[in-house]
Write a protein that holds these residues in place. Structure first.
Motif, PDB file in Angstrom:
ATOM      1  N   LEU A 125       0.817  -1.213   0.000  1.00  0.00           N
ATOM      2  CA  LEU A 125       0.000   0.000   0.000  1.00  0.00           C
ATOM      3  C   LEU A 125       0.851   1.262   0.000  1.00  0.00           C
ATOM      4  CD1 LEU A 125      -2.955  -1.020   2.335  1.00  0.00           C
ATOM      5  CD2 LEU A 125      -2.805  -1.093  -0.162  1.00  0.00           C
ATOM      6  N   THR A 126       2.048   1.181   0.549  1.00  0.00           N
ATOM      7  CA  THR A 126       2.961   2.321   0.449  1.00  0.00           C
ATOM      8  C   THR A 126       3.388   2.525  -0.995  1.00  0.00           C
ATOM      9  OG1 THR A 126       3.769   2.019   2.712  1.00  0.00           O
ATOM     10  CG2 THR A 126       5.175   3.260   1.210  1.00  0.00           C
ATOM     11  N   HIS A 127       3.700   1.421  -1.692  1.00  0.00           N
ATOM     12  CA  HIS A 127       3.994   1.513  -3.128  1.00  0.00           C
ATOM     13  C   HIS A 127       2.813   2.124  -3.870  1.00  0.00           C
ATOM     14  CE1 HIS A 127       7.711  -0.596  -2.811  1.00  0.00           C
ATOM     15  NE2 HIS A 127       7.217  -1.813  -2.700  1.00  0.00           N
ATOM     16  N   GLU A 128       1.619   1.643  -3.573  1.00  0.00           N
ATOM     17  CA  GLU A 128       0.426   2.124  -4.264  1.00  0.00           C
ATOM     18  C   GLU A 128       0.205   3.611  -4.019  1.00  0.00           C
ATOM     19  OE1 GLU A 128      -3.204   1.807  -6.549  1.00  0.00           O
ATOM     20  OE2 GLU A 128      -1.351   0.635  -6.422  1.00  0.00           O
ATOM     21  N   THR A 129       0.414   4.044  -2.798  1.00  0.00           N
ATOM     22  CA  THR A 129       0.247   5.458  -2.467  1.00  0.00           C
ATOM     23  C   THR A 129       1.225   6.317  -3.245  1.00  0.00           C
ATOM     24  OG1 THR A 129      -0.569   4.905  -0.258  1.00  0.00           O
ATOM     25  CG2 THR A 129       0.291   7.131  -0.576  1.00  0.00           C
ATOM     26  N   ARG A 130       2.482   5.873  -3.327  1.00  0.00           N
ATOM     27  CA  ARG A 130       3.485   6.634  -4.078  1.00  0.00           C
ATOM     28  C   ARG A 130       3.125   6.724  -5.550  1.00  0.00           C
ATOM     29  NH1 ARG A 130       7.470   5.504  -7.425  1.00  0.00           N
ATOM     30  NH2 ARG A 130       7.494   3.265  -7.056  1.00  0.00           N
ATOM     31  N   LEU A 131       2.779   5.601  -6.149  1.00  0.00           N
ATOM     32  CA  LEU A 131       2.473   5.581  -7.570  1.00  0.00           C
ATOM     33  C   LEU A 131       1.237   6.418  -7.881  1.00  0.00           C
ATOM     34  CD1 LEU A 131       3.146   1.778  -8.155  1.00  0.00           C
ATOM     35  CD2 LEU A 131       4.571   3.672  -8.962  1.00  0.00           C
ATOM     36  N   ASN A 132       0.230   6.313  -7.037  1.00  0.00           N
ATOM     37  CA  ASN A 132      -0.992   7.097  -7.226  1.00  0.00           C
ATOM     38  C   ASN A 132      -0.704   8.589  -7.078  1.00  0.00           C
ATOM     39  OD1 ASN A 132      -4.068   7.017  -7.427  1.00  0.00           O
ATOM     40  ND2 ASN A 132      -3.760   8.216  -5.586  1.00  0.00           N
ATOM     41  N   CYS A 133       0.137   8.935  -6.100  1.00  0.00           N
ATOM     42  CA  CYS A 133       0.452  10.346  -5.858  1.00  0.00           C
ATOM     43  C   CYS A 133       1.207  10.954  -7.032  1.00  0.00           C
ATOM     44  CB  CYS A 133       1.271  10.479  -4.573  1.00  0.00           C
ATOM     45  SG  CYS A 133       1.628  12.188  -4.109  1.00  0.00           S
ATOM     46  N   SER A 134       2.169  10.211  -7.595  1.00  0.00           N
ATOM     47  CA  SER A 134       2.926  10.767  -8.710  1.00  0.00           C
ATOM     48  C   SER A 134       2.043  10.926  -9.947  1.00  0.00           C
ATOM     49  CB  SER A 134       4.154   9.908  -9.015  1.00  0.00           C
ATOM     50  OG  SER A 134       3.786   8.631  -9.475  1.00  0.00           O
ATOM     51  N   GLN A 135       1.052  10.048 -10.101  1.00  0.00           N
ATOM     52  CA  GLN A 135       0.083  10.229 -11.174  1.00  0.00           C
ATOM     53  C   GLN A 135      -0.748  11.490 -10.937  1.00  0.00           C
ATOM     54  OE1 GLN A 135       0.959   8.318 -13.831  1.00  0.00           O
ATOM     55  NE2 GLN A 135      -1.098   7.494 -14.065  1.00  0.00           N
ATOM     56  N   ALA A 136      -1.178  11.671  -9.698  1.00  0.00           N
ATOM     57  CA  ALA A 136      -2.040  12.809  -9.376  1.00  0.00           C
ATOM     58  C   ALA A 136      -1.316  14.138  -9.560  1.00  0.00           C
ATOM     59  CB  ALA A 136      -2.548  12.680  -7.941  1.00  0.00           C
ATOM     60  N   MET A 137      -0.034  14.180  -9.175  1.00  0.00           N
ATOM     61  CA  MET A 137       0.667  15.467  -9.289  1.00  0.00           C
ATOM     62  C   MET A 137       0.836  15.868 -10.752  1.00  0.00           C
ATOM     63  SD  MET A 137       4.623  14.619  -8.190  1.00  0.00           S
ATOM     64  CE  MET A 137       4.207  13.629  -6.754  1.00  0.00           C
ATOM     65  N   LEU A 138       0.963  14.895 -11.643  1.00  0.00           N
ATOM     66  CA  LEU A 138       1.043  15.245 -13.064  1.00  0.00           C
ATOM     67  C   LEU A 138      -0.232  15.923 -13.546  1.00  0.00           C
ATOM     68  CD1 LEU A 138       2.744  12.124 -14.716  1.00  0.00           C
ATOM     69  CD2 LEU A 138       3.656  14.445 -14.638  1.00  0.00           C
ATOM     70  N   GLN A 139      -1.371  15.536 -12.946  1.00  0.00           N
ATOM     71  CA  GLN A 139      -2.648  16.115 -13.360  1.00  0.00           C
ATOM     72  C   GLN A 139      -2.761  17.586 -12.980  1.00  0.00           C
ATOM     73  OE1 GLN A 139      -4.640  14.069 -15.241  1.00  0.00           O
ATOM     74  NE2 GLN A 139      -2.912  12.679 -14.938  1.00  0.00           N
ATOM     75  N   CYS A 140      -1.878  18.061 -12.113  1.00  0.00           N
ATOM     76  CA  CYS A 140      -1.892  19.468 -11.727  1.00  0.00           C
ATOM     77  C   CYS A 140      -1.202  20.350 -12.767  1.00  0.00           C
ATOM     78  CB  CYS A 140      -1.237  19.660 -10.365  1.00  0.00           C
ATOM     79  SG  CYS A 140      -2.111  18.847  -9.004  1.00  0.00           S
ATOM     80  N   LEU A 141      -0.560  19.735 -13.746  1.00  0.00           N
ATOM     81  CA  LEU A 141       0.013  20.483 -14.859  1.00  0.00           C
ATOM     82  C   LEU A 141      -1.038  20.620 -15.953  1.00  0.00           C
ATOM     83  CD1 LEU A 141       3.477  18.709 -15.314  1.00  0.00           C
ATOM     84  CD2 LEU A 141       3.052  20.892 -14.152  1.00  0.00           C
ATOM     85  N   GLY A 142      -0.951  21.708 -16.706  1.00  0.00           N
ATOM     86  CA  GLY A 142      -1.777  21.807 -17.902  1.00  0.00           C
ATOM     87  C   GLY A 142      -1.412  20.690 -18.870  1.00  0.00           C
ATOM     88  N   ARG A 143      -2.323  20.337 -19.748  1.00  0.00           N
ATOM     89  CA  ARG A 143      -2.079  19.189 -20.619  1.00  0.00           C
ATOM     90  C   ARG A 143      -0.850  19.376 -21.507  1.00  0.00           C
ATOM     91  NH1 ARG A 143      -7.927  16.777 -22.609  1.00  0.00           N
ATOM     92  NH2 ARG A 143      -8.781  16.420 -20.519  1.00  0.00           N
ATOM     93  N   ASP A 144      -0.635  20.578 -22.026  1.00  0.00           N
ATOM     94  CA  ASP A 144       0.521  20.817 -22.883  1.00  0.00           C
ATOM     95  C   ASP A 144       1.822  20.577 -22.117  1.00  0.00           C
ATOM     96  OD1 ASP A 144      -1.083  21.438 -24.999  1.00  0.00           O
ATOM     97  OD2 ASP A 144      -0.741  23.597 -24.940  1.00  0.00           O
ATOM     98  N   GLU A 145       1.901  21.099 -20.891  1.00  0.00           N
ATOM     99  CA  GLU A 145       3.103  20.900 -20.089  1.00  0.00           C
ATOM    100  C   GLU A 145       3.238  19.452 -19.657  1.00  0.00           C
ATOM    101  OE1 GLU A 145       3.315  23.588 -16.816  1.00  0.00           O
ATOM    102  OE2 GLU A 145       3.637  25.348 -18.073  1.00  0.00           O
ATOM    103  N   ARG A 146       2.121  18.822 -19.348  1.00  0.00           N
ATOM    104  CA  ARG A 146       2.160  17.429 -18.880  1.00  0.00           C
ATOM    105  C   ARG A 146       2.701  16.513 -19.962  1.00  0.00           C
ATOM    106  NH1 ARG A 146      -3.507  15.255 -17.924  1.00  0.00           N
ATOM    107  NH2 ARG A 146      -3.643  17.358 -17.104  1.00  0.00           N
TER     108      ARG A 146
END
Length: 281
Positions: A125-146
């Motif tokens: 679950l620690t692995h899952e939390t890390r992987l999910n978090c890094s996915q989520a932070m990418l969503q905070c970028l605009g699509r062009d930057e992402r």
């Protein structure tokens, strides 16, 4: 000068465009995992990435007669995929709320435990939390930057190829990447204990809150148990690489080599075999 691979790819595409079912299947097998990994980084959730991958692959197959070998087949398919993903109507919660990285950082402080998670399947679950978090932070970028960041620092596509993929000049593309890297670097340096030991957040202390919020499902982890490409990196190997590199790019890039779900690929195969696909009529 053409390389042998370029010649082989043009021949494969020519056979597929001429209705060779075996060649079409070979192209799907060649492209399915790279396209799925691109889609997953752009849309966050595996189910949405599956749908996007199916649509992109069908668009690729429908445009094979336009392939002229101006780029490698995977690069050419990325261009079709990026165009689709940049215009996709479906939006993640972060996109809908226009959540900034600063707001996301503040949200991570809420519910951060004083000690590491010790419950069942703690490591998983620690692995899952890390992987999910890094996915989520990418969503905070605009699509062009992402998409620029993903192509450059996650997939390590050259700036010339990536600029062609996104339809920008190399100079404009590099500026886009620099902006994304600066924003993500500042966020990770201030927030993420994996990128900066002085930062406040620890994946193992976010597990309970992530489960409570429904971001992590302990019964069905979306990322930590995701199928990988045969011979590709698994979760633990990706994590070891991240720890060795210990920087922002490593945190964002240290996902396993995810494989496209076979159910969707089987659906594509069924469509191609149905006689309703123009390429093979």
């Amino acid at each position: 000068m053409d390389t042998g691979q370029d010649t082989d790819e043009r021949a494969l595409v020519a056979r597929a465009a001429g209705g060779d079912r075996a060649a079409v299947s070979d192209i799907v097998r060649l492209l399915q995992d790279p396209i799925y990994r691109l889609a997953l980084r752009m849309v966050w959730r595996p189910a949405d990435a599956e749908d996007a991958t199916q649509e992109i692959l069908l668009r690729v197959l429908g445009h094979l007669d336009t392939f002229r070998g101006e780029a490698k087949l995977t690069t050419w398919a990325y261009r079709i995929g990026v165009n689709y993903l940049l215009n996709l109507k479906r939006r993640t919660p972060q996109e809908a709320r226009q959540l900034s990285l600063d707001e996301y950082s503040e949200g991570l402080k809420d519910g951060l435990a004083d000690e590491d998670y010790r419950g069942p399947e703690a490591a998983l679950l620690t692995h899952e939390t890390r992987l999910n978090c890094s996915q989520a932070m990418l969503q905070c970028l605009g699509r062009d930057e992402r998409v620029a960041y993903v192509l450059s620092d996650v997939f390590e596509v050259s700036s010339e190829e990536a600029a062609w993929i996104v339809g920008a000049t190399p100079a404009a593309y590099r500026k886009r990447v620099e902006r994304a890297k600066k924003r993500l670097g500042n966020f990770l340096s201030a927030t993420c204990g994996l990128a900066n030991p002085e930062a406040f957040c620890r994946c193992s202390r976010r597990v309970a809150k992530a489960v409570e919020l429904g971001r992590v499902d302990p019964r069905r982890p979306a990322f930590a148990t995701h199928p990988i490409t045969p011979g590709g990196r698994g979760v633990e190997e990706a994590e070891r690489q991240m720890i060795r590199l210990h920087d922002a790019a490593a945190v964002l890039g240290s996902h396993p080599d995810y494989a496209a779900p076979q159910a969707k690929m089987a659906a594509i195969a069924g469509l191609l075999a149905s006689g309703r696909f123009p390429l093979l009529d």
